[in-house]
Design a protein around this motif. Structure first.
Motif, PDB file in Angstrom:
ATOM      1  N   ARG A  25       0.821  -1.099   0.007  1.00 19.98           N
ATOM      2  CA  ARG A  25      -0.192  -0.017   0.090  1.00 19.98           C
ATOM      3  C   ARG A  25       0.911   1.189   0.231  1.00 19.98           C
ATOM      4  N   PHE A  26       2.135   1.171  -0.100  1.00 19.58           N
ATOM      5  CA  PHE A  26       2.917   2.141  -0.018  1.00 19.58           C
ATOM      6  C   PHE A  26       3.025   2.566  -1.591  1.00 19.58           C
ATOM      7  N   GLU A  27       3.160   3.973  -1.896  1.00 14.88           N
ATOM      8  CA  GLU A  27       3.440   4.534  -3.077  1.00 14.88           C
ATOM      9  C   GLU A  27       4.848   5.236  -3.157  1.00 14.88           C
ATOM     10  N   LEU A  28       5.467   5.332  -4.300  1.00 15.63           N
ATOM     11  CA  LEU A  28       6.704   6.093  -4.507  1.00 15.63           C
ATOM     12  C   LEU A  28       6.651   7.315  -5.478  1.00 15.63           C
ATOM     13  N   HIS A  29       6.586   8.354  -5.008  1.00 15.83           N
ATOM     14  CA  HIS A  29       6.634   9.663  -5.927  1.00 15.83           C
ATOM     15  C   HIS A  29       8.122   9.968  -6.239  1.00 15.83           C
ATOM     16  N   LEU A  30       8.237  10.884  -7.365  1.00 17.07           N
ATOM     17  CA  LEU A  30       9.319  11.432  -7.890  1.00 17.07           C
ATOM     18  C   LEU A  30       9.257  12.793  -7.874  1.00 17.07           C
ATOM     19  N   GLN A  31      10.559  13.514  -7.346  1.00 15.11           N
ATOM     20  CA  GLN A  31      10.574  14.642  -7.380  1.00 15.11           C
ATOM     21  C   GLN A  31      11.934  15.058  -8.192  1.00 15.11           C
ATOM     22  N   ASN A  51      23.581  21.907 -17.629  1.00 15.42           N
ATOM     23  CA  ASN A  51      22.813  21.653 -18.841  1.00 15.42           C
ATOM     24  C   ASN A  51      21.133  21.976 -18.722  1.00 15.42           C
ATOM     25  N   ASP A  52      20.653  22.383 -17.520  1.00 14.72           N
ATOM     26  CA  ASP A  52      19.287  22.529 -17.410  1.00 14.72           C
ATOM     27  C   ASP A  52      18.260  21.426 -17.698  1.00 14.72           C
ATOM     28  N   ARG A  53      19.020  19.906 -17.568  1.00 14.01           N
ATOM     29  CA  ARG A  53      18.228  18.655 -17.854  1.00 14.01           C
ATOM     30  C   ARG A  53      17.950  18.177 -16.519  1.00 14.01           C
ATOM     31  N   ILE A  54      16.738  17.665 -16.567  1.00 15.62           N
ATOM     32  CA  ILE A  54      16.197  16.821 -15.647  1.00 15.62           C
ATOM     33  C   ILE A  54      17.024  15.287 -15.604  1.00 15.62           C
ATOM     34  N   THR A  55      18.267  15.052 -14.821  1.00 16.58           N
ATOM     35  CA  THR A  55      18.924  13.952 -14.963  1.00 16.58           C
ATOM     36  C   THR A  55      18.921  12.697 -13.802  1.00 16.58           C
ATOM     37  N   SER A  56      18.036  13.446 -12.708  1.00 15.53           N
ATOM     38  CA  SER A  56      17.861  12.442 -11.338  1.00 15.53           C
ATOM     39  C   SER A  56      16.703  13.152 -10.942  1.00 15.53           C
ATOM     40  N   ALA A  57      16.267  12.166  -9.821  1.00 11.40           N
ATOM     41  CA  ALA A  57      15.199  12.388  -9.026  1.00 11.40           C
ATOM     42  C   ALA A  57      15.425  11.890  -7.789  1.00 11.40           C
ATOM     43  N   GLU A  91      18.171  22.531  -2.173  1.00 15.33           N
ATOM     44  CA  GLU A  91      16.939  22.246  -1.836  1.00 15.33           C
ATOM     45  C   GLU A  91      15.987  23.078  -1.775  1.00 15.33           C
ATOM     46  N   PHE A  92      14.880  23.483  -1.833  1.00 19.41           N
ATOM     47  CA  PHE A  92      13.791  24.590  -1.723  1.00 19.41           C
ATOM     48  C   PHE A  92      14.206  25.708  -2.524  1.00 19.41           C
ATOM     49  N   VAL A  93      14.426  25.150  -3.893  1.00 14.82           N
ATOM     50  CA  VAL A  93      14.338  26.096  -4.825  1.00 14.82           C
ATOM     51  C   VAL A  93      12.893  26.388  -5.547  1.00 14.82           C
ATOM     52  N   SER A  94      12.561  27.574  -4.890  1.00 15.42           N
ATOM     53  CA  SER A  94      11.300  27.742  -5.214  1.00 15.42           C
ATOM     54  C   SER A  94      10.825  29.120  -6.179  1.00 15.42           C
ATOM     55  N   HIS A  95      11.825  29.734  -6.391  1.00 14.05           N
ATOM     56  CA  HIS A  95      11.834  30.979  -7.082  1.00 14.05           C
ATOM     57  C   HIS A  95      12.886  31.231  -8.180  1.00 14.05           C
ATOM     58  N   PHE A 109      10.071  23.212  -5.944  1.00 10.72           N
ATOM     59  CA  PHE A 109       8.950  23.390  -6.425  1.00 10.72           C
ATOM     60  C   PHE A 109       8.976  24.168  -7.653  1.00 10.72           C
ATOM     61  N   LEU A 110       9.926  25.014  -7.747  1.00 11.17           N
ATOM     62  CA  LEU A 110      10.484  25.578  -9.213  1.00 11.17           C
ATOM     63  C   LEU A 110      10.615  24.413 -10.276  1.00 11.17           C
ATOM     64  N   ILE A 111      11.500  23.536  -9.794  1.00  8.53           N
ATOM     65  CA  ILE A 111      11.993  22.530 -10.698  1.00  8.53           C
ATOM     66  C   ILE A 111      10.587  21.596 -10.956  1.00  8.53           C
ATOM     67  N   GLY A 112      10.134  21.133 -10.109  1.00  6.09           N
ATOM     68  CA  GLY A 112       9.073  20.160 -10.072  1.00  6.09           C
ATOM     69  C   GLY A 112       8.663  19.665  -8.684  1.00  6.09           C
ATOM     70  N   LYS A 113       7.354  19.655  -8.462  1.00  3.56           N
ATOM     71  CA  LYS A 113       6.899  18.797  -7.229  1.00  3.56           C
ATOM     72  C   LYS A 113       6.681  17.197  -7.389  1.00  3.56           C
TER      73      LYS A 113
END
Length: 751
Positions: free
Chosen positions: A506-512, A519-525, A702-706, A724-728
């Motif tokens: 019943r556990f779930e895994l979310h990715l941030q 390079n401004d790419r999402i290379t990890s989470a 961490e906490f890059v929101s602006h 949150f600026l990068i993604g929730k």
């Protein structure tokens, strides 16, 4: 060969070296016999002219002079046998004076020849005895030759031969006997002196007692032990020096007399002359003495240091090292004894559980030394708040327990409120964050615990959390006669809910997402855990700390690792360079089952270990630096990387950065959230980045929101950004569709 012979000669004394020198005490009997012989010749009738007797008396003068001259020398010399040699003319003159009427054969003074022979047998060498043999023969031969018959018959030659035989045969035997006696006496004396030295110089006390236990003799060590001179102890009973009120020595002596032939050991206390008590060990036996009969020999060893050491070990086994309070082991024993009493006599007493509020801020902001000092002070406050019959213990960390064996509900309430007030009052004297330190106390009577049919310690723990949830710095009391349990009792339900979630997935895994700023790419989470209950998605803040308290967190972490690696395998099919960060609880560090889960998951899903980044919070690593480092070393051997999460939140951040094996430093959001507005935060951020780069580590903000925060992070050289600026945090499918548009794949289930 010559060198060996020389050593042998030095080691084995000759016959002469083996004999003693003639002492005045030894010479007196010989002088008395010589004088008796002289006096005997002087008795009438007179057979010879007076001058012969006078000459015999004068011949004693050189004997005395030679003897006295030899005594003045410290070593043996040619003068030592000279007095004996000069006795032969004396013996010859008396022999002639006594036997002049009927020839030498009738002389009774011949026996005086024994004087020089015996003297040399006792004090001389074998060569000197040979000289004495010649002089004895001359004593008989000269009168025979010089005077001849009829005064001296030729038959006196027989007497000369006999005396020569006495000198050459019997005297050496006598000399050997004397020498052996001297050696035996010397050995006995040496042995006796050695025993005396061993007795007097023994490093421990030795006492000789008679069969009544009275002291016959003690050595110096025993006397020093009690602070007296040895003669002052003689005649007293050994038990008289025992600590008043004890009779172990008397009992020991009694058992010793009934167990002859055995060595008995006992421990007791003796009191010295200064009134100090010493712990001693007695080792005693009965020995026989020819002159005194049976003697009790008692060896007394001061074991005060050992006793203090053992007492210290015993104390440490039951007491907290830092505060000196009872520890968890001692408290559990006291609690169990009280529960047994309650089962016999009915429920009575109360239990208080206390936890310091905001104590972590003291450690993080002021350092662990200040935190330790605060705990010591709180321990003193608790001691002063209870009676001597009550028990106060430190259960661990900043958690304390107080057992009030005879308190009712009102008394428990009063003690709990007194503790809260004293902690609050003391906290006002502290600087900085210490002013926010307070205490939350949960109080439960054993009667209330029996009414709920629940463990009293668990109820006190839950009641304490009621106090925390009510605002802290207060007391929560579980009332008697109330069927409702603590509000925190609902937490007990979480244990079964967590166990069910593990069992039924019943556990779930979310990715941030995490952005690579190069390079401004999402290379990890980062993987974040959630609990699905019906339509509700429960965040980890509501159940993780409960899982930690009930010991389920290692199982939860193992579940997260297994499913995260399966998810990582799917993500790397879409992006072969993709990496995943997985959080581990401090309770899982060093756990073999968690490490094995990591190994098994990587092997089953065939994932490159370098793509798995394990996150450990700094506070978890601080708990046991050596354990965290060893864990990091073992897992690093697999190829995995490590990230130090919440960096900067703790007091010793840079110390742990130096001593722990981490590849990534995740800067705590406290220093990032306002970095675009605060010059102080920006300076701290710049310092962390600079030190991390110098140590070869990469940084994650961490906490890059602006957008402005992101811009500052770029300017200061941060490697990765998360917030949150990068993604929730989002579920897997949404993450793939939003951040990895190259494909959408549902992760395969983990079996």
């Amino acid at each position: 060969m010559r060198r060996r012979t020389a050593r042998t000669d030095a080691q084995v004394p000759s016959a002469g070296r083996g004999l003693r020198r003639g002492t005045p005490a030894l010479a007196i009997p010989f002088a008395v016999v010589a004088l008796i012989g002289l006096v005997t010749v002087l008795l009438p009738p007179y057979e010879r002219p007076w001058w012969v007797t006078g000459l015999a008396a004068l011949s004693l003068v050189p004997v005395v002079v030679a003897y006295l001259a030899s005594q003045r020398r410290s070593e043996r010399s040619w003068l030592d046998p000279m007095a004996a040699y000069l006795l032969f003319p004396f013996s010859a003159l008396l022999h002639d004076a006594a036997g002049a009427g009927a020839g030498g054969s009738s002389s009774g003074m011949t026996v005086l020849l024994l004087l020089p022979i015996l003297w040399l047998a006792i004090t001389g060498t074998l060569g000197q005895l040979w000289v004495a043999s010649g002089l004895a023969v001359l004593t008989f031969v000269i009168p025979i030759v010089a005077i001849g018959p009829p005064g001296y018959a030729v038959g006196d030659w027989r007497r000369a031969v006999v005396w020569a035989a006495v000198t050459l045969v019997i005297a050496p035997v006598l000399q050997r006997i004397v020498r052996d006696l001297e050696r035996q006496t010397r050995r006995a004396r040496t042995a006796n002196e050695r025993v005396e030295r061993l007795f007097d110089d023994a490093p421990h006390g030795v006492a000789l007692l008679d069969t009544d236990g009275k002291i016959i003799r003690v050595n110096l060590a025993m006397a020093v032990m009690v602070g007296l001179d040895p003669p002052e102890m003689v005649g007293h009973s050994l038990g008289a020096f025992e600590t008043p009120g004890e009779d172990r020595i008397e009992d020991h002596v009694g058992r010793l007399m009934s167990s002859r032939g055995e060595t008995l050991v006992a421990e007791c206390s003796v009191r010295d002359s200064g009134g100090n008590d010493l712990s001693v060990s007695l080792s005693s036996t009965v020995v026989g003495d020819r002159g005194m009969g049976e003697i009790l020999m008692v060896n007394v060893v001061d074991i005060s240091d050992r006793r203090r050491y053992l007492d210290r070990l015993t104390h440490l086994a039951d007491h907290d090292v830092l505060t000196g309070l009872a520890n968890r082991r001692r408290f559990d024993n006291e609690l169990q004894r009280h529960l047994d009493r309650c089962r016999r006599d009915g429920p009575k007493g109360a239990l208080l559980l206390l936890d310091l509020d905001n104590f972590k801020q003291v450690n993080d902001s002021l350092g662990h030394n200040v935190g330790d000092q605060l705990l010591v002070t709180i321990a003193g406050l608790l001691r002063r708040s209870i009676r001597s019959t009550d028990v106060v213990a430190r259960l661990g960390g900043d958690e304390f327990a107080i057992l009030l064996p005879d308190a009712d509900q009102d008394a428990a309430q009063r003690v709990a409120e007194l503790v809260v007030e004293r902690v609050r009052t003391h906290a006002t004297t502290l600087d900085g964050v210490g002013r926010r330190v307070s205490a939350s106390v949960g109080a439960v009577t054993f009667l209330a615990a029996s009414e709920h049919a629940a463990d009293v310690l668990a109820l006190a723990d839950m009641t304490m959390y009621d106090a925390k949830e009510a605002g802290r710095n207060q007391v929560a009391l579980l009332p008697e006669g109330d069927s409702r349990g603590p509000r925190t009792a609902a937490r007990l339900m979480w244990q079964s809910r967590i166990e069910a979630a593990l069992e039924h997935d019943r556990f779930e895994l979310h990715l941030q997402p995490i952005m690579n700023l190069s390079n401004d790419r999402i290379t990890s989470a980062e993987v974040l855990l959630r609990l699905r209950e019906d339509d509700e998605l429960v965040p980890p803040t509501r159940f993780v700390y409960i899982a930690e308290r009930v010991g389920l967190m290692p199982q939860v972490d193992a579940w997260v690792v297994e499913h995260s690696v399966a998810m990582l395998a799917q993500l790397r099919r879409l992006d072969p360079e993709f990496e995943l960060e997985v959080n581990l609880s401090g309770h899982s560090i060093g756990r073999p089952d968690v490490e094995q889960s990591i190994r098994d998951a990587l092997a089953v899903h065939d994932v490159d270990p370098s793509a798995l980044i394990l996150e450990i919070t700094e506070t978890a690593a601080v708990g046991d630096v050596a354990l965290a480092r060893a864990f990091a070393e073992r897992v690093t051997e697999l190829g995995c990387s490590f990230a130090l999460d919440d960096f900067g939140a703790g007091f010793g951040s840079f110390y742990y950065l130096k001593h722990l094996l981490f590849d990534y430093v995740k800067i705590d959001g406290e220093f990032v959230a306002q970095v675009h507005e605060s010059s102080v935060d920006r300076t701290i951020l710049r310092s962390i980045v600079g030190i991390a780069k110098d140590l070869g580590k990469q940084t994650v903000a961490e906490f890059v929101s602006h957008p402005r925060i992101l811009e500052v992070c770029r300017e200061e050289g941060v490697d990765f950004a998360q917030g949150f600026l990068i993604g929730k945090p989002v579920p897997y499918d949404e993450f793939v569709s939003s951040f990895l548009p190259s494909g959408l794949t549902t992760p395969e289930p983990v079996h």
